[in-house]
Design a protein around this motif. Structure first.
Motif, PDB file in Angstrom:
ATOM      1  N   ALA A 149     -46.282  30.837  20.634  1.00  0.00           N
ATOM      2  CA  ALA A 149     -47.569  30.150  20.754  1.00  0.00           C
ATOM      3  C   ALA A 149     -47.578  28.884  19.927  1.00  0.00           C
ATOM      4  O   ALA A 149     -46.877  28.767  18.919  1.00  0.00           O
ATOM      5  CB  ALA A 149     -48.695  31.074  20.289  1.00  0.00           C
ATOM      6  N   LEU A 150     -48.388  27.937  20.381  1.00  0.00           N
ATOM      7  CA  LEU A 150     -48.667  26.735  19.611  1.00  0.00           C
ATOM      8  C   LEU A 150     -50.123  26.746  19.176  1.00  0.00           C
ATOM      9  O   LEU A 150     -50.949  27.484  19.737  1.00  0.00           O
ATOM     10  CB  LEU A 150     -48.392  25.479  20.448  1.00  0.00           C
ATOM     11  CG  LEU A 150     -46.937  25.231  20.822  1.00  0.00           C
ATOM     12  CD1 LEU A 150     -46.839  24.045  21.768  1.00  0.00           C
ATOM     13  CD2 LEU A 150     -46.091  24.998  19.583  1.00  0.00           C
ATOM     14  N   GLY A 151     -50.426  25.910  18.199  1.00  0.00           N
ATOM     15  CA  GLY A 151     -51.816  25.802  17.753  1.00  0.00           C
ATOM     16  C   GLY A 151     -52.583  24.824  18.622  1.00  0.00           C
ATOM     17  O   GLY A 151     -52.074  24.290  19.605  1.00  0.00           O
ATOM     18  N   ARG A 152     -53.807  24.572  18.189  1.00  0.00           N
ATOM     19  CA  ARG A 152     -54.664  23.666  18.957  1.00  0.00           C
ATOM     20  C   ARG A 152     -54.133  22.244  18.891  1.00  0.00           C
ATOM     21  O   ARG A 152     -53.271  21.916  18.088  1.00  0.00           O
ATOM     22  CB  ARG A 152     -56.091  23.705  18.400  1.00  0.00           C
ATOM     23  CG  ARG A 152     -56.193  23.248  16.956  1.00  0.00           C
ATOM     24  CD  ARG A 152     -57.626  23.307  16.453  1.00  0.00           C
ATOM     25  NE  ARG A 152     -57.701  22.886  15.062  1.00  0.00           N
ATOM     26  CZ  ARG A 152     -57.597  23.694  14.038  1.00  0.00           C
ATOM     27  NH1 ARG A 152     -57.396  24.987  14.231  1.00  0.00           N
ATOM     28  NH2 ARG A 152     -57.698  23.240  12.803  1.00  0.00           N
ATOM     29  N   GLU A 153     -54.678  21.415  19.762  1.00  0.00           N
ATOM     30  CA  GLU A 153     -54.283  20.013  19.767  1.00  0.00           C
ATOM     31  C   GLU A 153     -54.584  19.395  18.406  1.00  0.00           C
ATOM     32  O   GLU A 153     -55.613  19.662  17.796  1.00  0.00           O
ATOM     33  CB  GLU A 153     -55.078  19.258  20.846  1.00  0.00           C
ATOM     34  CG  GLU A 153     -54.911  19.807  22.250  1.00  0.00           C
ATOM     35  CD  GLU A 153     -53.585  19.423  22.869  1.00  0.00           C
ATOM     36  OE1 GLU A 153     -52.868  18.626  22.243  1.00  0.00           O
ATOM     37  OE2 GLU A 153     -53.262  19.911  23.955  1.00  0.00           O
ATOM     38  N   GLY A 154     -53.688  18.572  17.927  1.00  0.00           N
ATOM     39  CA  GLY A 154     -53.950  17.904  16.657  1.00  0.00           C
ATOM     40  C   GLY A 154     -52.659  17.437  16.036  1.00  0.00           C
ATOM     41  O   GLY A 154     -51.570  17.866  16.392  1.00  0.00           O
TER      42      GLY A 154
END
Length: 969
Positions: A866-871
């Protein structure tokens, strides 16, 4: 104080003058010994045996005492001794000193006075007008003395000595001698000494027509000595007999529990070496059986070598010839009836045999004794004469004089070993302390096991196991239901064997170094050991071993409330009134959302504590029993977020996630922790899912296999055979970014999604769940994996004090967790690079943002899931998040293990350094470690606000301390 403390003792034998010189005069002293107590404490010993330090001409290494009440000036003063003794006691160490009862030096005032004709002290020694008395009594030091009698021209008579001619024997037939020696014992016991080694105890009395050894009068004198000691001090002070005799001659010294507390097991020691070279356990088994039957309160003292030599007095002539031939073919190393060599040269430098013998020393029945320097494998110098070759200075470092003294070389009492493979340039404490594979750290780890199971190994019974393969020595130690199993291969070749464990069926052997469970016992237990290998197990009930290292979300889950204590939702119509706006029962919905908000405030996976919960959308996934997929808006002090949460109404009030009772019947559950929900969702996706709510359209698919059941790895992530499913419980945009970017990353450890569940509203499309395939059928959440590794590593450390050389122990104990930290550091660097290429360069580097939750472990490999939120942000933020999770795993694991918490700070520093170093090796110069403490402190404060918990609290406390320390600097 436990009066039987000596049964749990690990004794370290040392010469004060050989250990450390604090005043640079070339001789070790008590101040130097006091300064080295941290080393001994870190080693894991709890009792010190000091060889003679009294006033002496030093013709026999101090055993020729000239004044029992004075310390040899080169060793210091009585005040120095008291200071050393007080600090040793403060560190939990006991001290045993020598009580030389049999003889004095010819320089002792007693003897000088006794030589004079008509002296009242004449009867303090044994005199004769002729050397013909006590004929046939053996000469012990036959290499140096032709007779036990020596003529004194001043006295005009012969005096008796069982050892050197400069050591006249005291006359124990004189009551004044016994009283005088009792007073010597009282003097040192009053000072606080914990015990006395009774040197040469068998030779106190002489009788014509006997061997003058082990006479009944001697046994009675020993009993009077103990009686006098206990009448004055009560139980707790110990007498240790040096009785180099056959078993049947040594046993009487214990009496019926009213003799000595301990005696050396001289007959067993050479047979350990004999069995090792014959590759047959017979000599050991025979002597273990011969030395059974001592009183319950008595104890054997075990050793591999001591200060004199590997004594071969208590073996047969044939055994002695064999041992001389295989261990001392060079006659220079033979002395009297023994071998004057240190342990490691005696073993030919073989590390495996060294480790095997120590495993036996620390697990056989008795209290083990280590000779100073053997823990680092010190060598010897046969050219120093007598037994001085094994009494050389302790080798602390490769510095001048082995770090023992700053005195000029020619002023040293003995030269250190400076040539050959055992030179102090190669063999020293400093070189071995930080090396996790050194002899020193092996001994420390083994002593950690010994101390953890001190009662079992010190006081427990010993049962020899009848293994058919005679090259295998196996035995079980047991004390009050706790068992330790030992198997040792005496052969220089690998061996297979069956352990007869039919009586232990159902128990699980747990290997003590690694804390790894082996398959449960089902009868005869088959094992194999490499050359001179050994294995140590504790046998535990299966249910105890199968207790998992609970993940944080399980460990902090509230106790299930009784139904009558649950919030009540008054629902007048069907369950649709809670979820569907056009059918809404507003009062019931308000009660439902209030109860749901309360339980969500206790969920560790949620990034805030909701004060208000709003239902934005709901879709029915299952009609009976009703199960809805809900989209919620949560608002709290920390801000707001959207959550995707399955909620069910069930007739029974048992199971995970219960949060409310419906008046009229039924119970409400939130299913983030219910594996059944993940099973259902995967099956529906595999069938091709499509549904419509009032506000959005839902579609889903899963093209891969569907296993019979999924295992919940953590809330939001489940896996089964070959399949993973993650549900976006927190809608931060991470799943959308994961779906879009992971297929574009050409990295073999990235698990690319192949299916999922999606919500569409106009042009807006959001991923609610993703599925993919797994290369292994048994995955686990990466945080749970780290928690297990942390638990296993701290279990190996919990019984060691944090002292000198601790980093070497940490490196070995946490080797697997260090490897994980380094792997994560490398992969994070590669990920940052790949994401920069996929998304384009911006300010900083794209955030991972999920720490260990972004990864899953499967089949020994760690995969990105998984990746985190956009940023976009700084690399330090991602590194800090991974380091934070590793550190929190350490604190949580330490809570389950008494004594482990002291190691967490050092272990955390070690892992964080490994993580940063690995990252920087890939992305050189892209990380400034200077800002790491500030990044960690900010993250720790943020995490502590999100969720209370001891682990989070301890991490925050640690980084507040470290940030404060940095400001002070």
């Amino acid at each position: 104080m436990d009066p039987l403390w000596y049964k749990d003792a690990v004794i370290y034998q040392l010469h004060v003058r050989s250990f450390f010189d604090a005043n640079d005069d070339g001789y070790g002293d008590f101040e130097g010994l006091r300064q080295k107590l941290p080393y001994l404490e870190a080693l894991g010993v709890n009792t010190l045996w000091l060889m003679p330090f009294f006033q002496s001409p030093l013709r026999d290494d101090g055993y020729d005492i000239a004044d029992y009440y004075q310390i040899l000036p080169v060793h210091g003063t009585l005040e120095d001794f008291r200071r050393f003794l007080d600090e040793a006691h403060a560190r939990g160490m006991r001290v045993i000193i020598e009580l030389v009862l049999n003889h004095t030096s010819i320089d002792h005032p007693w003897f000088q006075e006794a030589r004079k004709p008509g002296s009242p002290l004449r009867d303090f020694y044994v005199w004769s007008d002729t050397p013909d008395k006590y004929k046939g009594v053996r000469v012990i030091f036959q290499d140096f003395e032709p007779s036990n009698w020596t003529f004194d021209p001043v006295a005009g008579a012969y005096y008796w000595h069982r050892f050197y001619h400069h050591q006249p024997d005291l006359n124990w037939d004189n009551p004044e001698v016994e009283r005088a020696m009792h007073q010597v014992m009282f003097f040192w016991a009053d000072m606080g000494v914990d015990g006395f080694r009774l040197d040469a105890i068998p030779y106190l009395y002489e009788r014509e027509g006997t061997s003058c050894e082990n006479l009944p009068e001697t046994i009675e004198a020993v009993k009077r000595l103990r009686k006098a000691l206990e009448e004055r001090y009560g139980p707790g002070k110990v007498l240790l007999a040096e009785a180099n005799m056959w078993p049947e001659e040594t046993l009487p010294y214990f009496g019926e529990g009213d003799g000595v507390h301990m005696a050396y097991n001289f007959p067993l020691m050479p047979r350990l070496f004999l069995a090792l070279r014959r590759e047959d356990r017979g000599p050991i088994e025979a002597m273990l059986q011969e030395t059974e039957g001592i009183p319950e309160t008595a104890q054997w003292a075990l050793f591999l070598r001591n200060h004199d030599e590997l004594t071969l007095e208590k073996v047969t002539e044939e055994e002695r010839e064999f041992l001389w031939e295989v261990y001392a073919p060079d006659p220079r190393y033979r002395i009297n009836l023994g071998i004057r060599r240190r342990l490691m040269p005696l073993l030919g430098g073989d590390k495996r045999r060294f480790e095997l013998l120590h495993a036996l020393l620390f697990t056989l029945k008795g209290s083990p004794i280590l000779y100073y320097g053997d823990e680092i494998g010190m060598g010897d110098n046969p050219f120093l004469g007598d037994r001085n070759g094994v009494r050389t200075p302790m080798q602390w470092s490769a510095d001048r004089n082995a770090g023992f003294s700053r005195a000029p070389y020619h002023r040293l009492f003995l030269p250190p070993v400076s040539e050959g493979p055992y030179s102090y340039h190669f063999v020293n404490v400093e070189a071995q302390q930080e090396n996790p594979h050194s002899l020193l750290n092996f001994v420390r780890r083994l002593l950690g096991i010994r101390n953890r199971y001190a009662k079992v190994l010190g006081r427990g019974s010993l049962r020899l196991l009848p293994v058919e393969n005679r090259r295998i020595l196996a035995y079980e130690r047991e004390y009050q239901g706790e068992r330790v199993l030992v198997a040792a291969n005496l052969s220089r070749y690998s061996q297979a064997f069956d352990l007869p464990l039919e009586g232990e069926v159902g128990l699980v052997p747990v290997e003590l170094f690694s804390q790894s469970p082996f398959p449960p016992v089902e009868g005869r237990y088959r094992l194999a050991l490499g050359p001179h290998g050994f294995i140590l197990f504790t046998l535990r009930p299966k249910a105890e071993v199968e207790r998992l290292y609970l993940p944080d979300w399980v460990a902090t889950e509230e106790e299930v409330e009784a139904p009558q204590d649950l919030p009540v939702v008054s629902l007048s119509g069907g369950v649709e009134g809670l979820f569907i706006d056009t059918l809404a029962d507003e009062r019931a919905r308000a009660s439902f959302l209030s109860a749901l908000g309360r339980v969500l405030g206790e969920r560790s996976w949620l990034a805030l504590r909701p004060e208000r919960v709003e239902l934005k959308d709901a879709l029915r996934l299952q009609k009976a029993p009703p199960l809805y997929l809900t989209l919620l808006r949560l608002e709290g002090e920390e801000g707001s977020l959207e959550a995707f949460l399955p909620v069910a109404l069930r007739p029974e009030g048992e199971g995970p996630g219960l949060f409310a009772r419906v008046r009229g019947g039924g119970y409400l559950f939130e299913l983030s922790q219910d594996p059944g929900f993940y099973d259902l969702l995967l099956r529906r996706l595999a069938q091709g899912f499509e549904g419509r709510s009032l506000r959005a359209h839902y579609r889903g698919r899963h093209p891969g296999p569907v296993p019979e059941a999924l295992e919940l790895l953590r809330p939001g992530l489940a896996a089964g055979e070959g399949v993973w499913l993650q549900v976006g419980l927190v809608q931060d945009g991470g799943l959308d970014r994961t779906e879009r970017l992971l297929p574009r990353l050409d990295l073999p450890w990235v698990l690319k999604p192949v299916g999922g569940l999606y919500r569409a509203r106009g042009q807006e499309r959001r991923a609610l769940a993703l599925t993919g395939t797994l290369p292994s059928p048994r995955p686990q959440d990466a945080f749970a994996y780290a928690l297990r590794l942390a638990g296993e590593g701290l279990a190996r450390l919990q019984d060691h004090p944090v002292g000198e050389g601790a980093l070497g122990l940490v490196a070995h104990a946490l080797g697997e967790l260090e490897a994980l930290a380094r792997l994560l550091g490398v992969r994070l660097a590669l990920l940052h690079r790949a994401l920069g290429e996929a998304e384009g360069e911006g300010e900083g580097v794209p955030l991972l943002n999920r720490g260990l939750e972004a990864f899953v472990e499967a089949g020994g490999e760690v995969f990105l899931l998984a990746l985190g939120r956009e940023g976009r942000g700084l690399p330090l933020q991602d590194l800090a998040r991974l380091a934070y999770d590793l550190e929190r795993a350490l604190y949580l694991a330490a809570e389950e293990r008494e004594g482990a918490e002291a190691w967490v700070d050092l272990a955390a520093d070690f892992l964080e350094a490994a993580l940063l170093q690995a990252y920087q090796e890939v992305n050189q110069g892209e990380v400034q470690a200077v800002g790491f403490p500030q990044a960690m402190l900010a993250l720790a404060q943020e995490q502590a606000l999100w969720k209370e918990g001891s682990g989070r609290k301890r991490v925050l406390e640690r980084w507040r301390r470290k940030a404060g320390d940095q400001e002070v600097q």
